[in-house]
Design a protein around this motif. Sequence first.
Motif, PDB file in Angstrom:
ATOM      1  N   GLY A   1      36.004  49.309  37.953  1.00  0.00           N
ATOM      2  CA  GLY A   1      35.873  47.920  39.002  1.00  0.00           C
ATOM      3  C   GLY A   1      34.822  47.347  38.677  1.00  0.00           C
ATOM      4  O   GLY A   1      34.872  46.214  37.447  1.00  0.00           O
TER       5      GLY A   1
ATOM      6  N   SER B 292      36.082  55.091  47.114  1.00  0.00           N
ATOM      7  CA  SER B 292      35.686  54.151  46.713  1.00  0.00           C
ATOM      8  C   SER B 292      37.102  53.159  46.230  1.00  0.00           C
ATOM      9  O   SER B 292      37.661  53.693  46.429  1.00  0.00           O
ATOM     10  CB  SER B 292      35.701  55.189  45.124  1.00  0.00           C
TER      11      SER B 292
ATOM     12  N   GLU C  22      30.597  50.107  41.497  1.00  0.00           N
ATOM     13  CA  GLU C  22      32.192  50.546  42.542  1.00  0.00           C
ATOM     14  C   GLU C  22      31.930  49.773  43.827  1.00  0.00           C
ATOM     15  O   GLU C  22      30.388  49.551  43.586  1.00  0.00           O
ATOM     16  CB  GLU C  22      31.883  52.015  42.589  1.00  0.00           C
TER      17      GLU C  22
END
Length: 260
Positions: free
Chosen positions: A46, A39, A26
Amino acid sequence: MAFHPALPLLVAGTGSYDGGYFFEGELLLLDLETGMPTSLIEHELGRQVLGLEWLNEQELRVLMAPPDDWQDKVAWVEGHVAVLRRPDWRAVPPRSVTAYDLAGPRVTAPRPDGREDARQRVSSLSTDWGPRCNVRAVEELSDGRTLATLDGIQLESWLPSGQRQWAVPDDEGGRDLVIAADERSAWVGLVRPEWEKRPQSVVRLSLEDGAQLDHLTPSAPVSLVRCTDGLLSLPHLQDQPGNGAGFASGVAAGSTSGRP
């Protein structure tokens, strides 16, 4: 991690290899005034973030591992670098960094392996230890005990002395954790990947010895939330875009029965 040169923001990158194919992670933006994290990467898996550097107030340099190592032996020593440009980083929406934004040239990006150094440092403190993998939730009780959910363990209890009191094993492990108001039991949401076609599972465990007191089988993946009135709420986790989160019926966090 990297602090913004002018705004009260901290950007942090996370990530690791999933053990079989993808480098997941992330890119998080933390507002230091409100404490709210965002995020940023659009894709659900991610990217594993290896390095971050603010070039100026609007540009962030991101070094990432490749998305996966499929037929790519050098994926472990190379990566991609991209520069994200935003006029106001305090106004960046969640999940707004696309694959196009992260596209960039391939560069050398070796990953130093600090595992042996970490193992030696811990062993110098005590020889009686073991790795705790993917710890997902940690809560402290009023008597000083610490509860944790993690890979391979539904729930474990640690005494203030540092000794493990008990642990409840599980194939996948526990995820969410909600402790009853009287601290005599706790509800634990178990990891049950949908692709395994196993029923979702939420269990209530005794905090005296880990014995199972109750078991719920929600019709869909849920998250555990303890409401202000003491009831356990089970919001459904919806995967379809545009759908809001549904809710299962609430049950008392310390009750011995309930229905999803």
